[in-house]
Design a protein around this motif. Structure first.
Motif, PDB file in Angstrom:
ATOM      1  N   ALA A  42      63.718   2.210  28.200  1.00  0.00           N
ATOM      2  CA  ALA A  42      63.574   0.943  27.484  1.00  0.00           C
ATOM      3  C   ALA A  42      62.103   0.542  27.370  1.00  0.00           C
ATOM      4  O   ALA A  42      61.652   0.068  26.315  1.00  0.00           O
ATOM      5  CB  ALA A  42      64.361  -0.155  28.190  1.00  0.00           C
ATOM      6  N   PHE A  43      61.343   0.754  28.436  1.00  0.00           N
ATOM      7  CA  PHE A  43      59.923   0.409  28.399  1.00  0.00           C
ATOM      8  C   PHE A  43      59.171   1.316  27.436  1.00  0.00           C
ATOM      9  O   PHE A  43      58.278   0.866  26.707  1.00  0.00           O
ATOM     10  CB  PHE A  43      59.325   0.520  29.803  1.00  0.00           C
ATOM     11  CG  PHE A  43      57.903   0.027  29.895  1.00  0.00           C
ATOM     12  CD1 PHE A  43      57.633  -1.334  29.960  1.00  0.00           C
ATOM     13  CD2 PHE A  43      56.840   0.914  29.911  1.00  0.00           C
ATOM     14  CE1 PHE A  43      56.324  -1.800  30.038  1.00  0.00           C
ATOM     15  CE2 PHE A  43      55.534   0.468  29.988  1.00  0.00           C
ATOM     16  CZ  PHE A  43      55.281  -0.895  30.053  1.00  0.00           C
ATOM     17  N   ALA A  46      59.676  -0.001  24.024  1.00  0.00           N
ATOM     18  CA  ALA A  46      58.938  -1.250  23.801  1.00  0.00           C
ATOM     19  C   ALA A  46      57.462  -0.992  23.523  1.00  0.00           C
ATOM     20  O   ALA A  46      56.890  -1.563  22.584  1.00  0.00           O
ATOM     21  CB  ALA A  46      59.095  -2.168  25.012  1.00  0.00           C
ATOM     22  N   VAL A 214      68.143  -3.997  31.763  1.00  0.00           N
ATOM     23  CA  VAL A 214      66.993  -4.285  30.908  1.00  0.00           C
ATOM     24  C   VAL A 214      66.210  -5.467  31.464  1.00  0.00           C
ATOM     25  O   VAL A 214      66.757  -6.550  31.644  1.00  0.00           O
ATOM     26  CB  VAL A 214      67.446  -4.596  29.462  1.00  0.00           C
ATOM     27  CG1 VAL A 214      66.243  -4.962  28.604  1.00  0.00           C
ATOM     28  CG2 VAL A 214      68.187  -3.404  28.873  1.00  0.00           C
ATOM     29  N   TRP A 216      63.783  -7.832  30.298  1.00  0.00           N
ATOM     30  CA  TRP A 216      63.245  -8.258  29.005  1.00  0.00           C
ATOM     31  C   TRP A 216      61.806  -8.733  29.118  1.00  0.00           C
ATOM     32  O   TRP A 216      61.015  -8.574  28.176  1.00  0.00           O
ATOM     33  CB  TRP A 216      64.129  -9.358  28.408  1.00  0.00           C
ATOM     34  CG  TRP A 216      65.472  -8.852  28.010  1.00  0.00           C
ATOM     35  CD1 TRP A 216      66.657  -9.057  28.646  1.00  0.00           C
ATOM     36  CD2 TRP A 216      65.773  -8.006  26.900  1.00  0.00           C
ATOM     37  NE1 TRP A 216      67.685  -8.403  28.008  1.00  0.00           N
ATOM     38  CE2 TRP A 216      67.167  -7.752  26.929  1.00  0.00           C
ATOM     39  CE3 TRP A 216      65.011  -7.449  25.879  1.00  0.00           C
ATOM     40  CZ2 TRP A 216      67.815  -6.963  25.976  1.00  0.00           C
ATOM     41  CZ3 TRP A 216      65.641  -6.661  24.927  1.00  0.00           C
ATOM     42  CH2 TRP A 216      67.022  -6.418  24.978  1.00  0.00           C
ATOM     43  N   LEU A 219      59.660  -5.663  28.928  1.00  0.00           N
ATOM     44  CA  LEU A 219      59.598  -5.142  27.558  1.00  0.00           C
ATOM     45  C   LEU A 219      58.678  -5.981  26.684  1.00  0.00           C
ATOM     46  O   LEU A 219      57.907  -5.437  25.881  1.00  0.00           O
ATOM     47  CB  LEU A 219      61.002  -5.097  26.946  1.00  0.00           C
ATOM     48  CG  LEU A 219      62.067  -4.287  27.681  1.00  0.00           C
ATOM     49  CD1 LEU A 219      63.301  -4.118  26.806  1.00  0.00           C
ATOM     50  CD2 LEU A 219      61.534  -2.923  28.099  1.00  0.00           C
TER      51      LEU A 219
END
Length: 266
Positions: A42-43, A46, A214, A216, A219
């Protein structure tokens, strides 16, 4: 990850995505050398989104111009210079897509090691030095032909190997083909748009398949700091590259590769 790690990794991604020193290598190294936890998929998405927004905003006029030219004359027998350049970006992207599809799993399994990164950092750094030293710098971006685009695209495909540097190897190919430094860099940056967009899209689909928690805030910070550092990097690199040449980046690559080898074997 701590906030410090988030900021450092995001800045690293933003800077190294466009400098000829390999972003994938620098994102792998903190885990390999410093023992940091893997930043997670996820990072990665991002920070690549931040870099993508930076290059698209910086080249927004070029993107708009090339898109309009391609839509109006891309299928015409009378191509404009801009419609040709749009086609060359598409053509140069195809090898990277094919190589990524065919060899992604192989590289993920065997390529993401400090030894591979050290070796490719040194070897392709020396190749960049040789290309810059022998460059005629006789052509600008309007002189790129379909053959030139294909050669640069094949070079870009090799960058699937960590430590190679996508921007580094495409600029190397451009210099070998006689492009001046700024034109080699501009074409490399334009090529990064579909590549980052495609890689980010695939990573997003992969992310949707896993139950990864996640963060957020991580991110958001990652995307913002990646955007800022990437935009500054593009602006300064294009402003300075004709004056300073590639030697500073070659020296950095050789020093980094040597330090990695010492870390591995000493």
């Amino acid at each position: 990850m701590t906030l410090f790690e988030i900021i450092i990794l995001a800045i690293i991604q933003g800077l190294t995505e466009f400098l000829p020193i390999s972003s994938s290598a620098h994102l792998i190294l903190p885990a390999e050398v410093l023992g940091w936890n893997n930043q997670g998929m996820a990072f990665d998405v991002a920070v690549h989104l931040g870099s993508l927004l930076a290059v698209m905003i910086y080249f927004r006029q070029d993107i708009w111009r090339l898109t309009l030219a391609w839509l109006s004359k891309g299928l015409s027998s009378k191509q404009s210079q801009d419609s040709k350049l749009a086609w060359w970006v598409i053509l140069a992207t195809i090898p990277a897509v094919l190589f990524g599809f065919l060899f992604k799993d192989l590289i993920e399994e065997y390529g993401r090691s400090a030894l591979v990164i050290a070796t490719t950092t040194i070897v392709f750094g020396l190749l960049l030095w040789y290309a810059d030293k022998k460059a005629t710098l006789a052509k600008n971006i309007t002189h790129i032909t379909w053959k030139n685009a294909l050669v640069i695209g094949l070079a870009q495909a090799v960058a699937i190997i960590p430590g190679t540097s996508r921007s580094g190897i495409t600029m190397t190919a451009g210099l070998f083909l006689g492009l001046d430094r700024e034109s080699a860099a501009r074409f490399s940056f334009l090529l990064s748009i579909p590549v980052i967009l495609g890689a980010g899209t695939l990573a997003t689909f992969d992310l949707l398949k896993v139950s990864e928690a996640v963060d957020w805030n991580a991110l958001l910070f990652g995307a913002v700091f990646s955007f800022v550092s990437a935009y500054a990097c593009i602006y300064l690199f294009l402003a300075w590259i004709s004056k300073i040449g590639m030697l500073p980046f070659v020296i950095y690559r050789l020093a980094l590769g040597t330090l990695l080898l010492l870390f591995i074997f000493v």
